[in-house]
Design a protein around this motif. Structure first.
Motif, PDB file in Angstrom:
ATOM      1  N   ALA A 230       0.973  -1.115  -0.069  1.00  0.00           N
ATOM      2  CA  ALA A 230       0.045   0.016  -0.007  1.00  0.00           C
ATOM      3  C   ALA A 230       1.047   1.174  -0.060  1.00  0.00           C
ATOM      4  CB  ALA A 230      -0.906   0.074   1.125  1.00  0.00           C
ATOM      5  N   THR A 231       2.136   1.303   0.371  1.00  0.00           N
ATOM      6  CA  THR A 231       2.979   2.290   0.672  1.00  0.00           C
ATOM      7  C   THR A 231       3.206   2.834  -1.023  1.00  0.00           C
ATOM      8  OG1 THR A 231       4.682   0.754   0.709  1.00  0.00           O
ATOM      9  CG2 THR A 231       3.942   2.005   2.596  1.00  0.00           C
ATOM     10  N   LEU A 232       2.960   1.831  -2.088  1.00  0.00           N
ATOM     11  CA  LEU A 232       3.263   2.456  -3.422  1.00  0.00           C
ATOM     12  C   LEU A 232       1.956   2.452  -4.136  1.00  0.00           C
ATOM     13  CD1 LEU A 232       6.494   0.329  -4.068  1.00  0.00           C
ATOM     14  CD2 LEU A 232       6.408   2.404  -3.545  1.00  0.00           C
ATOM     15  N   ASP A 233       0.790   2.152  -3.532  1.00  0.00           N
ATOM     16  CA  ASP A 233      -0.163   2.092  -4.305  1.00  0.00           C
ATOM     17  C   ASP A 233      -1.372   3.255  -4.037  1.00  0.00           C
ATOM     18  OD1 ASP A 233      -2.190   0.576  -5.707  1.00  0.00           O
ATOM     19  OD2 ASP A 233      -2.199  -1.219  -4.763  1.00  0.00           O
ATOM     20  N   HIS A 234      -2.323   3.163  -4.591  1.00  0.00           N
ATOM     21  CA  HIS A 234      -3.545   4.097  -4.561  1.00  0.00           C
ATOM     22  C   HIS A 234      -3.660   4.797  -3.373  1.00  0.00           C
ATOM     23  CE1 HIS A 234      -4.251   3.710  -8.901  1.00  0.00           C
ATOM     24  NE2 HIS A 234      -4.732   2.375  -8.791  1.00  0.00           N
ATOM     25  N   ASP A 235      -3.795   4.200  -2.150  1.00  0.00           N
ATOM     26  CA  ASP A 235      -4.082   4.788  -1.043  1.00  0.00           C
ATOM     27  C   ASP A 235      -2.737   5.531  -0.238  1.00  0.00           C
ATOM     28  OD1 ASP A 235      -6.900   4.108  -0.438  1.00  0.00           O
ATOM     29  OD2 ASP A 235      -6.081   2.035  -0.390  1.00  0.00           O
ATOM     30  N   ALA A 236      -1.643   5.347  -0.978  1.00  0.00           N
ATOM     31  CA  ALA A 236      -0.475   5.889  -0.347  1.00  0.00           C
ATOM     32  C   ALA A 236      -0.760   7.280   0.543  1.00  0.00           C
ATOM     33  CB  ALA A 236       0.759   5.828  -1.153  1.00  0.00           C
ATOM     34  N   PRO A 237      -1.172   8.297  -0.402  1.00  0.00           N
ATOM     35  CA  PRO A 237      -1.521   9.335   0.200  1.00  0.00           C
ATOM     36  C   PRO A 237      -2.496   9.723   1.353  1.00  0.00           C
ATOM     37  CG  PRO A 237      -1.751   9.792  -2.231  1.00  0.00           C
ATOM     38  CD  PRO A 237      -1.651   8.213  -1.892  1.00  0.00           C
ATOM     39  N   LEU A 238      -3.425   8.815   1.368  1.00  0.00           N
ATOM     40  CA  LEU A 238      -4.279   8.583   2.606  1.00  0.00           C
ATOM     41  C   LEU A 238      -3.453   8.120   3.712  1.00  0.00           C
ATOM     42  CD1 LEU A 238      -6.855   8.502   4.115  1.00  0.00           C
ATOM     43  CD2 LEU A 238      -7.305   6.182   2.916  1.00  0.00           C
ATOM     44  N   LEU A 239      -2.695   7.128   3.499  1.00  0.00           N
ATOM     45  CA  LEU A 239      -1.878   6.479   4.408  1.00  0.00           C
ATOM     46  C   LEU A 239      -0.737   7.502   5.236  1.00  0.00           C
ATOM     47  CD1 LEU A 239      -0.509   4.213   6.123  1.00  0.00           C
ATOM     48  CD2 LEU A 239       0.913   3.335   4.016  1.00  0.00           C
ATOM     49  N   PHE A 240      -0.297   8.116   4.068  1.00  0.00           N
ATOM     50  CA  PHE A 240       0.796   9.124   4.653  1.00  0.00           C
ATOM     51  C   PHE A 240       0.212  10.177   5.702  1.00  0.00           C
ATOM     52  CE2 PHE A 240       3.464   7.987   0.705  1.00  0.00           C
ATOM     53  CZ  PHE A 240       3.721   6.768   1.302  1.00  0.00           C
ATOM     54  N   GLU A 241      -0.811  10.789   5.034  1.00  0.00           N
ATOM     55  CA  GLU A 241      -1.476  11.933   5.824  1.00  0.00           C
ATOM     56  C   GLU A 241      -2.130  11.493   7.117  1.00  0.00           C
ATOM     57  OE1 GLU A 241      -1.513  15.051   5.360  1.00  0.00           O
ATOM     58  OE2 GLU A 241      -0.206  14.873   3.532  1.00  0.00           O
ATOM     59  N   THR A 242      -2.618  10.186   7.142  1.00  0.00           N
ATOM     60  CA  THR A 242      -3.201   9.887   8.240  1.00  0.00           C
ATOM     61  C   THR A 242      -2.129   9.324   9.208  1.00  0.00           C
ATOM     62  OG1 THR A 242      -5.052   8.776   7.056  1.00  0.00           O
ATOM     63  CG2 THR A 242      -4.726   7.834   9.264  1.00  0.00           C
ATOM     64  N   ALA A 243      -1.002   8.827   8.587  1.00  0.00           N
ATOM     65  CA  ALA A 243       0.175   8.377   9.731  1.00  0.00           C
ATOM     66  C   ALA A 243       0.718   9.838  10.354  1.00  0.00           C
ATOM     67  CB  ALA A 243       0.940   7.625   9.080  1.00  0.00           C
ATOM     68  N   SER A 244       0.732  10.827   9.446  1.00  0.00           N
ATOM     69  CA  SER A 244       1.379  11.978  10.157  1.00  0.00           C
ATOM     70  C   SER A 244       0.604  12.730  11.035  1.00  0.00           C
ATOM     71  CB  SER A 244       1.352  13.258   8.804  1.00  0.00           C
ATOM     72  OG  SER A 244       2.432  12.677   7.694  1.00  0.00           O
ATOM     73  N   ALA A 245      -0.943  12.705  10.981  1.00  0.00           N
ATOM     74  CA  ALA A 245      -1.680  13.257  11.836  1.00  0.00           C
ATOM     75  C   ALA A 245      -1.481  12.340  13.322  1.00  0.00           C
ATOM     76  CB  ALA A 245      -3.002  13.383  11.543  1.00  0.00           C
ATOM     77  N   PHE A 246      -1.513  11.033  12.990  1.00  0.00           N
ATOM     78  CA  PHE A 246      -1.408  10.115  14.172  1.00  0.00           C
ATOM     79  C   PHE A 246       0.021  10.355  14.768  1.00  0.00           C
ATOM     80  CE2 PHE A 246       0.252   6.066  15.509  1.00  0.00           C
ATOM     81  CZ  PHE A 246      -0.496   5.577  16.774  1.00  0.00           C
ATOM     82  N   LEU A 247       1.226  10.451  14.212  1.00  0.00           N
ATOM     83  CA  LEU A 247       2.414  10.977  14.640  1.00  0.00           C
ATOM     84  C   LEU A 247       2.409  12.063  15.442  1.00  0.00           C
ATOM     85  CD1 LEU A 247       3.357   8.443  13.017  1.00  0.00           C
ATOM     86  CD2 LEU A 247       5.354   9.771  12.409  1.00  0.00           C
ATOM     87  N   ASP A 248       1.812  13.038  15.072  1.00  0.00           N
ATOM     88  CA  ASP A 248       1.637  14.513  15.657  1.00  0.00           C
ATOM     89  C   ASP A 248       1.022  14.341  17.021  1.00  0.00           C
ATOM     90  OD1 ASP A 248       2.960  15.778  13.567  1.00  0.00           O
ATOM     91  OD2 ASP A 248       1.066  16.654  12.669  1.00  0.00           O
ATOM     92  N   ARG A 249       0.172  13.390  17.124  1.00  0.00           N
ATOM     93  CA  ARG A 249      -0.821  13.318  18.533  1.00  0.00           C
ATOM     94  C   ARG A 249       0.015  12.746  19.513  1.00  0.00           C
ATOM     95  NH1 ARG A 249      -4.874  11.577  14.947  1.00  0.00           N
ATOM     96  NH2 ARG A 249      -4.827   9.631  15.740  1.00  0.00           N
ATOM     97  N   VAL A 250       0.625  11.347  18.818  1.00  0.00           N
ATOM     98  CA  VAL A 250       1.410  10.731  19.865  1.00  0.00           C
ATOM     99  C   VAL A 250       2.738  11.478  20.615  1.00  0.00           C
ATOM    100  CG1 VAL A 250       0.392   8.663  19.271  1.00  0.00           C
ATOM    101  CG2 VAL A 250       2.607   9.304  18.287  1.00  0.00           C
ATOM    102  N   MET A 251       3.011  12.230  19.676  1.00  0.00           N
ATOM    103  CA  MET A 251       4.350  13.150  19.905  1.00  0.00           C
ATOM    104  C   MET A 251       4.319  14.353  20.518  1.00  0.00           C
ATOM    105  SD  MET A 251       6.860  10.734  19.637  1.00  0.00           S
ATOM    106  CE  MET A 251       8.186  11.533  19.257  1.00  0.00           C
TER     107      MET A 251
END
Length: 260
Positions: A230-251
């Motif tokens: 999925a890191t190279l597929d259609h959902d990659a932008p969704l994955l990256f943005e969701t992960a970024s928001a998650f990382l901001d919260r936990v850190m």
């Protein structure tokens, strides 16, 4: 297949002392850092330090992977984690497929767990299909390799991975999975769990197993437009943005307890 520069270990360093954090990313079985580079570059643009090591036995020939013990994978990733933790205090670890299993292994390690703020797991490989699970311990002594497992993408994006899969390497993966499954309850940090609806490599029920057994809070992200990588597929932008928001919260810095 020939491997490009993108398949080498990659790191984005940030000299600023106030960097938001550090992200350690781990590729999958037979793959390379190329499958994780877009994610790493996305997070680096946000000011994070990012490290994507090349696991031992990968990025050369499948015969090298056939003689690599699973302990070499965990040791290499743990060394990278210790380096990042020594400079950042707490880090986030992300992994694709076998990389997800290795990320869980780090969070299960009592020496490393205090420095791991969260995990981001993409189609984590926690078990082989039942037929393979039963056959591989015997098959490894009879058959050297089988067909490739890489490049499972809906978009047709290329994943740089081995064109053959060493059966002895699969046996090491099977043993790693068993060890990680038995200690899932030791994972207490928050987990973002991204799972493709259709995956031709890893059974999506592996994600359900993680969600059921880890002790920390779990957020689920369905990936409906991507297959395994999925890191190279259609959902990659969704994955990256969701992960970024998650990382901001936990850190995010925690507010002091009243009266402390």
């Amino acid at each position: 297949m020939p491997f490009s520069e993108s398949s080498r270990a990659w790191r984005a360093r940030h000299r600023s002392a106030d960097a938001p954090g550090a992200l350690l990313l781990c590729h999958g079985f037979t793959g390379t850092p190329q499958s994780m580079r877009p994610w790493g570059e996305h997070q680096a643009r946000r000011g994070w330090e990012v490290s994507i090591p090349l696991l031992p036995g990968h990025g050369t020939t499948w015969r090298d992977l056939a003689v690599t013990d699973r302990s070499a994978w965990t040791a290499a990733l743990a060394a990278e984690a210790r380096d990042l933790i020594s400079r950042h205090g707490r880090i986030v670890v992300g992994g694709l497929s076998m990389g997800g299993a290795l990320a869980l292994a780090l969070a299960e390690d009592p020496d490393l767990a205090p420095g791991i703020a969260a995990l981001v797991l993409v189609n984590p490989a926690l078990a082989l299909p039942r037929a393979q699970h039963l056959a591989v311990p015997v098959l490894q002594h009879v058959v050297a390799s089988v067909g490739a497992i890489g490049a499972d993408t809906r978009s047709g994006a290329l994943e740089e991975a081995y064109e053959r899969t060493p059966v002895r390497g699969v046996e090491q993966l099977r043993r790693l999975q068993r060890e990680v499954r038995h200690r899932l309850g030791d994972v207490r940090c928050p987990v973002l769990l991204a799972t493709s609806t259709v995956d031709h490599v890893v059974d999506p029920r592996c994600s359900d197993l993680v969600a059921e057994r880890v002790s920390g809070p779990v957020e689920r992200l369905p990936l409906r437009e991507s297959f395994h990588v999925a890191t190279l597929d259609h959902d990659a932008p969704l994955l990256f943005e969701t992960a970024s928001a998650f990382l901001d919260r936990v850190m995010a810095p925690q507010a002091p307890t009243p009266g402390a």
